[in-house]
Design an enzyme around this catalytic site. Structure first.
Site, PDB file in Angstrom:
ATOM      1  N   SER A 117       0.855  -1.183   0.000  1.00  0.00           N
ATOM      2  CA  SER A 117       0.000   0.000   0.000  1.00  0.00           C
ATOM      3  C   SER A 117       0.888   1.228   0.000  1.00  0.00           C
ATOM      4  O   SER A 117       1.910   1.262  -0.687  1.00  0.00           O
ATOM      5  CB  SER A 117      -0.933  -0.040   1.217  1.00  0.00           C
ATOM      6  OG  SER A 117      -1.854   1.015   1.189  1.00  0.00           O
ATOM      7  N   ARG A 131      -5.427   3.659  -0.752  1.00  0.00           N
ATOM      8  CA  ARG A 131      -6.599   3.697   0.119  1.00  0.00           C
ATOM      9  C   ARG A 131      -7.810   3.062  -0.560  1.00  0.00           C
ATOM     10  O   ARG A 131      -8.785   2.710   0.095  1.00  0.00           O
ATOM     11  CB  ARG A 131      -6.899   5.143   0.525  1.00  0.00           C
ATOM     12  CG  ARG A 131      -7.926   5.277   1.620  1.00  0.00           C
ATOM     13  CD  ARG A 131      -7.947   6.664   2.235  1.00  0.00           C
ATOM     14  NE  ARG A 131      -8.140   7.712   1.251  1.00  0.00           N
ATOM     15  CZ  ARG A 131      -8.179   9.014   1.560  1.00  0.00           C
ATOM     16  NH1 ARG A 131      -8.010   9.401   2.802  1.00  0.00           N
ATOM     17  NH2 ARG A 131      -8.369   9.918   0.622  1.00  0.00           N
ATOM     18  N   VAL A 140      -7.197   4.485  10.845  1.00  0.00           N
ATOM     19  CA  VAL A 140      -6.014   4.683  10.009  1.00  0.00           C
ATOM     20  C   VAL A 140      -6.379   5.171   8.616  1.00  0.00           C
ATOM     21  O   VAL A 140      -7.522   5.077   8.186  1.00  0.00           O
ATOM     22  CB  VAL A 140      -5.191   3.376   9.918  1.00  0.00           C
ATOM     23  CG1 VAL A 140      -4.743   2.942  11.299  1.00  0.00           C
ATOM     24  CG2 VAL A 140      -6.006   2.262   9.260  1.00  0.00           C
ATOM     25  N   GLU A 141      -5.378   5.701   7.900  1.00  0.00           N
ATOM     26  CA  GLU A 141      -5.512   6.223   6.540  1.00  0.00           C
ATOM     27  C   GLU A 141      -6.639   7.250   6.426  1.00  0.00           C
ATOM     28  O   GLU A 141      -7.409   7.256   5.460  1.00  0.00           O
ATOM     29  CB  GLU A 141      -5.707   5.084   5.527  1.00  0.00           C
ATOM     30  CG  GLU A 141      -4.462   4.225   5.372  1.00  0.00           C
ATOM     31  CD  GLU A 141      -4.519   3.288   4.172  1.00  0.00           C
ATOM     32  OE1 GLU A 141      -5.489   3.376   3.401  1.00  0.00           O
ATOM     33  OE2 GLU A 141      -3.609   2.482   4.016  1.00  0.00           O
ATOM     34  N   GLY A 142      -6.729   8.115   7.400  1.00  0.00           N
ATOM     35  CA  GLY A 142      -7.752   9.154   7.417  1.00  0.00           C
ATOM     36  C   GLY A 142      -8.881   8.766   8.341  1.00  0.00           C
ATOM     37  O   GLY A 142      -9.743   7.966   7.972  1.00  0.00           O
TER      38      GLY A 142
END
Length: 916
Positions: free
Chosen positions: A168, A337, A459-461
């Site tokens: 990723s 994402r 996570v990731e926003g």
């Protein structure tokens, strides 16, 4: 007088026409004036904000924002497909990896993946899924990446995270797009072979969601490196946390702000966010400590360093990559994402759907499978409908990435909505499982997924930020056909170019808004008659959904313009309004994915309940979001009332899915079927004996087969024919009363055994060690068809047929109190299939029952009716002794006149023999 007024009116029209249709005059009179106003209204855009806006691409989200989605174009996109090589990898190494994983051992005992699993992941190329074959990687598609992570995630969240992070947002992805040839040629083969374990450090204690404000910094300087003096480089100071794979990483990707106070690189001092790759054995780099995120065992921890010198060559992209870090991150995040978190979330929802349906059919309360209760049906319907839509969005988004898109807005949509729907599905599954779900242990297949869901949410926003600020905030600029052009013109320092750009965008925007204003009312009044919104060759049953979605798309475009014009820059701070508009855009996308999936799958009729439920639920939610937005919109009440009437001129027409539809979905999940398999395809289903999921699947199949027999026995109990109160005794009595056959009795015994295993929960010693399990047993495998013990009724009949056989020494030694024996050996007998023999001995020791049978039955008693009543206790002693022996050792020669039942091994047909 009238002629004069008419002349004035015509003159005004002519002036207006001249102004509007002569570009230079229109710019002078209108556009340039509005441009000045907009420059005062709009807040300045920082470099990081501009790079975020420029990142990624616009795909189907642009069609939705236009208010005129082209459904034919959507359905014309090719169905995402796996290659033969990718399918073989899923069926081979991925399946093998899942076989090796034991999430309880990983999370509770080892707090890490076992060493052999780590080595298998590296040797099998799991770290190189996205690395091209020219560098030794797998070179797989985004869809394959998604399928692999989803399957592993349905087995072990720890392993899924370990595999997905290197593929990723991280060093491999960044090197592929921005690395120098020297960096690619060195690192990519090593990453693909597992010789390097990567991690990436972005989050700092003071910079979480606001990642652009990272305080970590580096100062350009010259220093000593690798024995050389005056090497151009930088001294980096940083503190990072929450870095996945950090504690075991060999290479650290690091984000920091770079400064050049001595102007060694040029005139600028603040060079911006920069990314570098740093080997973790670099002096001064501190790494290895771990966080424990909700007892998850994937490697995650902090790292830090103070004035660590690194050469300029370690910057990703070399010196030309200086200050380009944020742009690199935003572009890579748009793709990454879109895949990993949607995949793990969908895997969790599929696991919830498959296990909850099976458990709802196997678990019985109040003499009824719990899945038949309407309260459970409601939860099962949500699980099924959400899972269908989640999987559709996952596949369509991965397909977009494989088409070359980097869908920044769509990636935010699927990240937020798929993780939230997964949380809902897991919560529903936990409610259905009750105590089975909350007792953590080796037999709990849901607990860890439930426990770790907040990690995916965060996570990731973080989801709150993603919903309230990113989806519509970024979508309104990127996806709107004219807004980004207008914003760029406002911030353009070239006045002439800005005037021309702004004027062109403004004219287009005005015409766009006028069209949407008219269409909004038109769809509200006559939407169901507008056939142009239905794609060609559409399934008639789902055609109305395209019309309804087209209506809401134009409503959304109309309302978005109203909000931006009336609130301007303040809309950025009206987060709840922005969130509701984001919800509408998101649900339009999710519905599009669901409808496309139905077409791509060949329109399977059995899937229609899932399509109807998921789309109807989303349309109803959109209607509620419109209503909530307008109810909270700041402004004149009359104006807001007019907006409501414009969007819903005849009221709010849509309702949530019906109970009947929910019932159809729950029935689909409660029984094995192709539709159930399609819905849950791609997750790992273990087959090994003793696996909780394997036991659950066996129990479901057995429950379906044994349901008519259980009804038959239950009816006999209700009629009074069967007088026994306990389940095993009822089966034995039913057999002897010819209510069921020997094979049917065997199936019912197997069902009771499987049900017992499925509903078991784990227990531990006082110190929570697992060395001395209770008598309920934990890990004994279910007997297969080849090892299942001979049905209890056959043993009872065989032993009873001896009549007045003399008691041997062995039988006298075997005599013991029946209750004591049952208390001691009950668990063992249950697991071996012999509990029914104890139940039979207790049952036939009842003189009242025996006398009733001898009096009422015309058929000779199976136990031997020619024996004297006083010999019953002796026969019972023989029976108890016989239970400790294999069936083959207690099979006696039949007594003349007795009845013996058997099953033909070849035909499976039950036969009754009259002994000679």
């Amino acid at each position: 007088m009238l002629e004069s007024l008419f002349f004035v009116f015509i003159s005004l029209l002519a002036v207006v026409a001249l102004i509007l249709f002569i570009p230079w005059l229109r710019r002078l009179v209108i556009s340039n004036q509005l441009l000045k106003i907009f420059r005062k209204m709009l807040p300045p855009i920082s470099q990081t904000e501009q790079e975020a806006l420029d990142a990624g691409t616009v795909w189907w989200d642009g069609d939705l924002f236009s208010g005129r989605p082209d459904w034919n174009k959507l359905l014309a996109y090719p169905k995402p497909q796996l290659s033969d090589e990718e399918r073989a990898f899923l069926d081979g190494p991925v399946e093998q990896l899942c076989d090796m994983l034991d999430e309880w051992q990983i999370t509770h005992d080892l707090k890490d993946l076992p060493p052999d699993v780590w080595q298998f992941i590296k040797d099998s190329g799991f770290f190189g899924l996205i690395i091209p074959k020219q560098y030794g990687g797998r070179g797989f598609s985004a869809l394959a990446h998604s399928e692999i992570v989803m399957k592993i995630g349905s087995r072990s969240g720890t392993a899924a995270v370990t595999v997905m992070v290197p593929n990723s947002l991280g060093p491999a992805e960044l090197l592929l797009h921005y690395g120098t040839e020297e960096q690619k040629n060195y690192y990519l083969p090593r990453l693909a072979q597992g010789l390097e374990v990567p991690c990436f450090g972005l989050t700092s204690p003071d910079a979480g969601s606001d990642a652009g404000s990272i305080p970590d910094y580096a100062i350009v300087c010259k220093g000593e490196f690798d024995g050389k003096q005056d090497v151009l480089g930088m001294r980096v100071t940083w503190e990072k946390r929450y870095i996945t794979l950090g504690p075991v990483a060999t290479i650290l990707g690091l984000a920091f702000k770079l400064y050049d106070p001595d102007h060694l690189l040029g005139d600028r001092e603040d060079l911006g966010i920069t990314l570098a790759l740093i080997p973790t054995d670099t002096p001064g780099l501190n790494i290895g400590r771990r966080h424990l995120p909700l007892n998850a065992a994937f490697q995650n921890g902090p790292n830090w360093g103070k004035e660590v010198f690194i050469p300029m060559e370690w910057i990703i992209g070399g010196q030309s990559g200086v200050g380009q870090g944020w742009r690199m991150l935003m572009n890579c995040l748009a793709a990454g994402r879109s895949i990993s978190l949607p995949a793990t979330s969908t895997g969790g929802a599929k696991l919830a759907a498959r296990t909850s349906g099976a458990y709802g059919r196997v678990r019985v309360q109040f003499n009824l499978p719990i899945g038949y209760f309407e309260g459970i049906e409601e939860a099962l319907a949500r699980i099924g409908g959400n899972t269908y839509m989640m999987d559709a969005a996952r596949i369509m988004t991965a397909g977009a990435v494989d088409l070359g898109e980097k869908p920044s807005v769509i990636s935010a949509i699927v990240k937020y909505h798929l993780t939230e729907r997964a949380r809902q599905a897991i919560n529903d599954a936990m409610d259905i499982h009750g105590g089975k779900g909350i007792c953590i242990g080796p037999r709990n297949y849901l607990g860890r997924t439930y426990q770790h869901m907040p990690v995916s949410i965060t996570v990731e926003g973080a989801n709150i930020l993603t919903r309230s600020m990113i989806i519509f905030g970024q979508g309104a600029i990127r996806c709107h056909p004219y807004t980004l052009q207008e914003i760029n013109a406002v911030h353009d320092t070239d006045k002439k170019r800005a005037s021309i750009t702004f004027d062109s965008a403004l004219v287009g925007h005005v015409l766009f808004s006028m069209r949407n204003t008219v269409n909004c009312l038109g769809y509200g009044l006559f939407g169901k008659y507008i056939k142009s919104s239905i794609p060609d060759n559409c399934d008639p049953e789902i055609a109305p959904y395209y019309q309804q979605l087209s209506r809401f798309a134009v409503n959304f475009a109309f309302l978005a313009d109203i909000a931006m014009v009336n609130l301007g820059g303040a809309l950025k701070r009206k987060e709840r309004l922005s969130a509701r508009l984001g919800d509408i855009l998101s649900l339009l996308y999710l519905c599009s994915a669901a409808l496309k999936r139905f077409e791509d799958d060949g329109r399977p009729r059995a899937d229609l309940p899932l399509v109807h439920w998921s789309v109807q639920d989303a349309i109803y939610r959109m209607q509620q979001s419109f209503d909530e937005f307008l109810s909270n919109f700041p402004g004149n009440r009359v104006f807001v009332w007019l907006l409501k009437k414009w969007i819903f001129p005849v009221g709010k027409p849509y309702s949530p899915p019906t109970d009947k539809l929910g019932h159809e979905i729950s029935q689909m999940l409660l029984e094995p079927s192709e539709a159930r398999d399609r819905l849950t395809s791609g997750i790992y289903l273990p087959k090994a004996s003793g696996e909780p999921l394997a036991e659950l699947e066996q129990a479901l199949e057995c429950a379906i087969k044994s349901a008519p027999l259980e009804t038959k026995v239950r009816n006999a109990v209700k009629s009074g024919k069967i007088t026994a109160q306990q389940g095993e005794k009822q089966i034995t009595q039913a057999y002897h009363l010819n209510v069921i056959t020997v094979s049917e009795a065997d199936l019912l015994h197997k069902m009771r055994d499987l049900r017992s295993r499925v509903i078991k929960v784990d227990d531990f010693s006082q110190d929570f060690s697992y060395e001395a399990p209770s008598s309920s047993g934990h890990t004994e495998p279910i007997p297969t068809s080849s090892t299942t013990a001979t049905p209890a009724p056959v043993v009872v009949a065989a032993v009873a047929a001896t009549g007045e056989a003399e008691q041997s020494d062995e039988s006298e030694e075997g005599v013991r109190d029946s209750q004591t024996y049952t208390n001691i050996a009950q668990s063992t007998l249950l697991e071996s299939g012999q509990l029914s023999e104890i139940a039979a001995s207790d049952l036939f020791a009842d003189e009242n029952f025996m006398s009733e049978q001898n009096k009422d039955s015309d058929q000779p008693a199976v136990m031997g009716t020619e024996t004297d009543k006083d010999s019953k206790s002796d026969d019972q002693h023989d029976l108890l002794a016989a239970e400790e022996l294999p069936v083959s050792e207690v099979e006696p020669e039949p007594v003349s006149g007795s009845v013996k039942r058997s099953v033909d091994n070849e035909s499976g047909e039950e036969k009754t023999h009259q002994a000679k």
